[in-house]
Design a protein around this motif. Structure first.
Motif, PDB file in Angstrom:
ATOM      1  N   PRO A 144       5.336 -16.309  21.905  1.00 29.42           N
ATOM      2  CA  PRO A 144       4.220 -15.982  22.864  1.00 29.42           C
ATOM      3  C   PRO A 144       3.894 -14.699  23.382  1.00 29.42           C
ATOM      4  O   PRO A 144       2.995 -14.449  23.844  1.00 29.42           O
ATOM      5  N   PHE A 145       4.876 -13.790  23.277  1.00 26.20           N
ATOM      6  CA  PHE A 145       4.840 -12.512  23.740  1.00 26.20           C
ATOM      7  C   PHE A 145       5.090 -11.591  22.629  1.00 26.20           C
ATOM      8  O   PHE A 145       5.032 -10.219  22.897  1.00 26.20           O
ATOM      9  N   LEU A 171       0.918 -18.001  39.803  1.00 30.36           N
ATOM     10  CA  LEU A 171       2.222 -18.156  39.294  1.00 30.36           C
ATOM     11  C   LEU A 171       2.632 -17.192  38.170  1.00 30.36           C
ATOM     12  O   LEU A 171       3.546 -16.755  37.953  1.00 30.36           O
ATOM     13  N   VAL A 172       1.458 -16.993  37.274  1.00 28.80           N
ATOM     14  CA  VAL A 172       1.670 -16.105  36.174  1.00 28.80           C
ATOM     15  C   VAL A 172       1.308 -14.757  36.121  1.00 28.80           C
ATOM     16  O   VAL A 172       1.351 -13.930  35.468  1.00 28.80           O
ATOM     17  N   SER A 210      -7.396  -8.398  28.843  1.00 35.65           N
ATOM     18  CA  SER A 210      -6.300  -7.609  28.094  1.00 35.65           C
ATOM     19  C   SER A 210      -5.421  -8.790  27.104  1.00 35.65           C
ATOM     20  O   SER A 210      -5.396  -9.901  27.643  1.00 35.65           O
ATOM     21  N   GLY A 211      -4.944  -8.305  26.087  1.00 35.05           N
ATOM     22  CA  GLY A 211      -3.984  -9.149  25.256  1.00 35.05           C
ATOM     23  C   GLY A 211      -2.891  -9.682  26.179  1.00 35.05           C
ATOM     24  O   GLY A 211      -2.739 -10.904  26.310  1.00 35.05           O
ATOM     25  N   GLY A 212      -2.388  -8.597  27.133  1.00 34.63           N
ATOM     26  CA  GLY A 212      -1.225  -9.444  27.977  1.00 34.63           C
ATOM     27  C   GLY A 212      -1.748 -10.475  28.942  1.00 34.63           C
ATOM     28  O   GLY A 212      -1.097 -11.307  29.146  1.00 34.63           O
ATOM     29  N   ALA A 228       8.595  -7.822  29.114  1.00 33.43           N
ATOM     30  CA  ALA A 228       9.774  -7.980  30.047  1.00 33.43           C
ATOM     31  C   ALA A 228       9.186  -8.520  31.560  1.00 33.43           C
ATOM     32  O   ALA A 228      10.083  -9.250  31.859  1.00 33.43           O
ATOM     33  N   ASP A 229       8.150  -8.170  31.898  1.00 32.37           N
ATOM     34  CA  ASP A 229       7.392  -8.830  33.079  1.00 32.37           C
ATOM     35  C   ASP A 229       7.391 -10.331  32.707  1.00 32.37           C
ATOM     36  O   ASP A 229       7.612 -11.150  33.637  1.00 32.37           O
TER      37      ASP A 229
END
Ligand SMILES: Nc1ncnc2c1ncn2[C@@H]1O[C@H](COP(=O)(O)OP(=O)(O)OP(=O)(O)O)[C@@H](O)[C@H]1O
Ligand SMILES: [Mg+2]
Length: 295
Positions: free
Chosen positions: A162-163, A121-122, A137-139, A172-173
């Motif tokens: 959170p981003f 889902l994510v 990774s951080g993302g 943006a994703d």
């Protein structure tokens, strides 16, 4: 769904983080707190899951006074994405995501299955389930934080910048995915950011806050842009409106970006702002992109 009723918070030592804050957050909507560092955003957010107790005033969640709720039950019923990610370093990704379901007695097999679904889902590969946070990774870690917050099927999601630490593309994703998740699950989201673009992309309702959790203005992105209540708001929402593809819509000369997010309004007599947005300064109602003016 969530209601702040005249809440204030003075921390031990005297810091007056929030003074007399009132706001209602409707079920299934996204509300964004937009404000500079130290204005009380995290303090307000943590009142919702009883991690901060107001000095005065009341917070209602699902029509229940938070002060009368069992804090553990309340926290497990609300998804919370922490400002710094907050994954457990010694637990695998799947175990991180399944933390609350396991505590709630969901079987190991079922929690794992749910964790794998949430990874998808994510936007993460299921193969990541058995890695550890340091191997991401951080993302990717931020995405896991979102998955964990969704794991207990909470109808309320608290997201504290959170981003913040991500590059603009990954950010943006994730913003797009969050909108998709909200649409699919009908989640009520309270989102904190100091990024105006992020606030306008995600928020149905945006509250611009200044020191002490003071609401400078609350409204839709379009309302904040077209009629800022004060020079503070105008300056805040006017900042970082860099030139990018736009179109003009509506009788108010509202300027939208390519995703339909409001980014500004045309001034009556066409001023520098219009020029900076690459839009002609034609009279209101007949504004067109500069390039098509002569056709
Ligand atoms: N535990 C605490 N003890 C004392 N003062 C605190 C505590 N937590 C926050 N504060 C103070 O309360 C005010 C609001 O803090 P808060 O963390 O809510 O701000 P914020 O808007 O989330 O800031 P940021 O954008 O930097 O995360 C600040 O002045 C801060 O120093
Ligand atoms: Mg904060």
């Amino acid at each position: 769904m969530i209601r702040f009723d005249h809440v204030s918070k003075t921390y031990p030592g005297g810091a007056r983080a929030v003074e007399d804050f009132s706001l209602t957050i409707e079920r299934g909507s996204t509300t964004v707190f937009l404000g500079t560092s130290g204005c009380g955003k995290t303090t307000l957010m943590r009142m919702v899951n009883a991690m901060v107790t107001p000095t005065s005033g009341t917070v209602f969640v699902r029509d229940q006074d938070v002060a009368g709720a069992d804090p553990v039950r309340l926290r497990r019923s609300i998804g919370y994405v922490l400002q710094e990610g907050g994954l457990f370093p010694h637990r695998s990704i799947a175990d991180n995501i399944a933390t609350v379901p396991r505590l709630e007695g969901v079987s190991k097999a079922e929690s794992r299955e749910r964790a794998l679904e949430l990874l998808t889902l994510v936007g993460l590969e299921r193969e990541m389930a058995d890695r550890y946070p340091s191997q991401l990774s951080g993302g990717q870690r931020q995405r896991v934080g979102v998955a964990r917050a969704l794991a207990n099927r909470a109808d309320i999601l608290l997201m504290d910048e959170p981003f913040g630490a991500l590059d603009p593309i990954v950010r943006a994703d994730l913003q797009r995915e969050l909108k998709e998740i909200r649409r699919a699950l009908g989640t009520t989201i309270l989102f904190v950011t100091h990024d105006v673009d992020e606030a306008f992309t995600l928020g149905d309702q945006v509250a611009v806050l200044s020191t002490g959790g003071r609401i400078e203005q609350v409204g839709t992105p379009a309302e904040l842009l077209s009629s800022p209540a004060s020079p503070f708001v105008a300056k805040f929402v006017g900042a970082s409106r860099a030139a990018r593809p736009v179109r003009v819509a509506g009788p108010g000369g509202l300027v939208l970006d390519e995703d339909g997010t409001p980014v500004g309004t045309l001034a009556r007599d066409g001023d520098e702002a219009s020029a900076a947005l690459g839009v002609s300064s034609a009279p209101r109602g007949s504004a067109r992109p500069v390039a098509r003016e002569r056709s």
